[in-house]
Design an enzyme around this catalytic site. Structure first.
Site, PDB file in Angstrom:
ATOM      1  N   LYS A 123       0.833  -1.199   0.000  1.00 16.49           N
ATOM      2  CA  LYS A 123       0.000   0.000   0.000  1.00 16.49           C
ATOM      3  C   LYS A 123       0.872   1.255   0.000  1.00 16.49           C
ATOM      4  O   LYS A 123       1.955   1.271   0.600  1.00 16.49           O
ATOM      5  CB  LYS A 123      -0.922  -0.035   1.223  1.00 16.49           C
ATOM      6  CG  LYS A 123      -2.068   0.951   1.184  1.00 16.49           C
ATOM      7  CD  LYS A 123      -3.023   0.678   2.345  1.00 16.49           C
ATOM      8  CE  LYS A 123      -4.137   1.696   2.425  1.00 16.49           C
ATOM      9  NZ  LYS A 123      -5.068   1.415   3.541  1.00 16.49           N
ATOM     10  N   SER A 202      -9.698   1.809   2.795  1.00 16.52           N
ATOM     11  CA  SER A 202      -8.731   2.509   1.973  1.00 16.52           C
ATOM     12  C   SER A 202      -7.711   1.582   1.309  1.00 16.52           C
ATOM     13  O   SER A 202      -6.810   2.053   0.617  1.00 16.52           O
ATOM     14  CB  SER A 202      -7.981   3.530   2.846  1.00 16.52           C
ATOM     15  OG  SER A 202      -7.260   2.855   3.880  1.00 16.52           O
ATOM     16  N   SER A 226     -10.295  -0.710   7.005  1.00 19.66           N
ATOM     17  CA  SER A 226      -9.700  -0.531   5.680  1.00 19.66           C
ATOM     18  C   SER A 226      -8.947  -1.718   5.094  1.00 19.66           C
ATOM     19  O   SER A 226      -8.537  -1.664   3.939  1.00 19.66           O
ATOM     20  CB  SER A 226      -8.770   0.687   5.694  1.00 19.66           C
ATOM     21  OG  SER A 226      -9.514   1.867   5.822  1.00 19.66           O
TER      22      SER A 226
END
Length: 579
Positions: A123, A202, A226
């Site tokens: 990420k 996210s 997330s």
């Protein structure tokens, strides 16, 4: 003339033969290449870590070949799905070449690491030395002021040491502060099952990359849902470890008191292998100190047994079914009764009928595998939601950002103040505080403090957190439950080409942020599909530090149901670059 004609006829025949031979010579390799590509597609689509190990052991493919296959897939489809924000071709191929050379030099004595040759993504808030940690935000991409990581995050160091090959960084919303995946740094990520729909956020970039076979697995981060909520939208496994089992050092924080990181994979086995690599104490993350003594002994793969659900008892939290509101980052002790009531009401998220139906269908798989599922109004009722909602963390967000920049900021800035001096504008309030993150207009001012010295820390955070965790454990004890089971989202993934309730969707939303507030482990597994073909995810949670047990239940459910079905990707689609 006849002789001359015969000569030319012979010459024509020979010429045709030669042309045929030349054609054969030029097309045979092409056919072979095509067959080889088809074989790679069969072998590598949905490949697992154990399967990849076998392919390497049999010398069927080199690491470089496997990495190139994944890079080619990203290059083919990423323009539509926008999952990978930064594809590091040079770095990935350099790692692959080094690993191939090490394997060749080691010969029969070569012992690969547990993730040797496994292509992964990470990420964009996770520091990788020499790459820009965008955190999804264009402000960290200002030319000449980029947030270039001076060193690797702790989990990156561990993954590299285990042999993983990092392909690149995945897209995410600014600072991870959204339930969908729209970023000022890169744009919108689409759901792999239908690019018009949201993959959630996210960690939506990672889930779209992993479910699309851009990589074998990746990491996500989770401040309020997330890892788990986007995993539910995309038929992948998302692990939220007990907070403190895995270090978050080197990960740009949204809220360091709630943040966590864990693996996202297509199978429970792969996620478990990755968690074994990522777990461990780290002096740079104080919450990990002492974790070895509290956690179940690894490796966690030893817990993965197909009959692990037999005789287990799970309760369904009543407050999730009722949609009780728990504000993100909680409600500080200084809030007035009217503010508490307003924040709670604003956070209410009803369980949609179609999601309730998908949940009821999914838990039949638990029962078929030997588990008991209990519905009772006393199982984490609305009063639990009220208790956990008072775990207020926003007064301390700046402390987390300052600590991150001090250790992982670029040479130009190692604090929020230095960033403002270098760039000429401040960091957003979302990560340095000042006003309520849920109400940027500033209805309630929240001065920032250090949690270690703040006299309100007990009332804001430590006291409510202990009371909520006690209530969680008391329910398990009272009803002799092993864990809890519930839908990972309150609704299906929304269509982002159509207004939802009069505006562009900011969801899907979940009611699972309470897991972050008390730090217990949770996992999402594929739980089936909605009638429109979009995935539904089932979430399980366990007692603190019982991560091995939790993964065993997820594995048994996965093996019994086999719900995962890979998406069919398209090369043309709607809204590839919409923000």
């Amino acid at each position: 003339m006849k002789i001359r004609a015969s000569f030319w006829c012979l010459l024509l025949v020979l010429s045709s033969f030669a042309t045929g031979c030349l054609y054969a010579q030029t097309t045979v390799p092409s056919t072979t290449a095509s067959a080889s590509q088809e074989a790679m597609d069969r072998d590598l689509l949905e490949v697992t870590i154990p399967q990849l190990e076998q392919l390497y052991r049999r010398h069927k493919y080199t690491v470089t070949e496997v990495v190139r296959w994944h890079i080619a897939r990203i290059e083919r489809y990423n323009g539509i799905y926008r999952a990978v924000q930064n594809l590091d071709v040079q770095g990935a191929l350099a790692t692959a070449a080094r690993e191939d050379a090490e394997a060749k030099a080691g010969g029969s004595n070569f012992v690969p690491g547990p993730m040797w040759g496994v292509p992964i993504v990470t990420k964009a808030n996770t520091s990788i030395k020499g790459l820009v940690t965008t955190d999804g935000w264009k402000g960290y991409l200002i030319p000449g002021h980029e947030l270039v990581a001076p060193k690797d995050a702790t989990i990156i160091t561990k993954l590299r040491a285990a042999g993983a090959v990092i392909l690149g960084q995945t897209n995410m919303p600014d600072f991870a502060a959204s339930d969908t995946n729209r970023s000022t740094a890169y744009g919108r990520t689409g759901n792999a099952y239908d690019v018009r729909f949201s993959p959630g956020g996210s960690s939506g970039g990672t889930v779209t990359a992993v479910t699309s076979n851009f990589a074998v697995l990746g990491n996500g981060t989770d401040t309020g849902n997330s890892i788990r909520m986007p995993s539910a939208t995309s038929s992948v496994v998302g692990v939220f470890p007990t907070r403190g089992l895995v270090s978050i050092a080197g990960i740009a924080p949204l809220d360091w008191l709630l943040d966590n990181t864990g693996p996202i994979a297509r199978t429970v086995t792969d996620a478990t292998i990755a968690l074994d690599v990522m777990a461990g104490e780290d002096p740079h993350d104080p919450r990990t100190i002492g974790s070895a003594a509290q956690a179940q002994h690894g490796p966690y793969t030893q817990y993965l047994k197909p009959d692990a659900l037999k005789g287990k008892r799970f309760g369904v939290p009543a407050f999730i079914l009722s949609g009780a509101g728990i504000p993100f980052q909680g409600i500080p002790a200084a809030a007035s009764p009217s503010e508490v009531a307003q924040d709670t009401e604003d956070s209410r998220e009803l369980l949609r009928p179609e999601t309730r139906a998908a949940f009821m269908k999914a838990i039949e798989g638990l029962r078929a595998a030997g588990a008991t599922v209990i519905f009772d109004d006393s199982i984490l009722p609305d009063s639990f939601a009220v208790t956990v909602a008072r775990v207020g963390t926003f007064p301390y967000v700046r402390e987390g950002t300052e600590k991150f920049l001090a250790g992982y900021g670029p040479a130009q800035y190692h604090s929020a103040e230095e960033y403002e001096k270098a760039v000429g504008s401040p960091l957003p309030h979302t990560i340095i505080g000042g006003v309520s993150s849920t109400n940027p207009e500033g209805r309630r001012s929240l001065p920032q403090a250090l949690i270690e010295t703040d006299p309100q820390a007990e009332a804001n955070f430590f006291g409510p957190r202990k009371r909520a965790l006690d209530a969680y454990n008391e329910t398990l004890d009272r009803l002799h439950l092993d864990g809890f089971v519930y839908p990972a989202t309150q609704m299906p993934p929304p269509d982002e080409t159509m207004p939802q309730n009069g505006k562009i969707s900011e969801g899907p939303h979940s009611a699972t942020g309470w897991v972050n507030m008390i730090g217990v482990p949770a996992v999402v597994v594929p739980g089936g599909f909605y009638p429109d073909g979009l995935p539904f995810g089932l979430e399980l949670s366990a007692r603190p530090w019982k991560d091995g047990d939790l993964l065993s239940w997820a594995y048994a459910y996965e093996q019994a149901t086999q719900h995962r079905r890979p998406p069919v990707l398209v090369e043309k689609g709607l809204l590839p670059n919409a923000r």
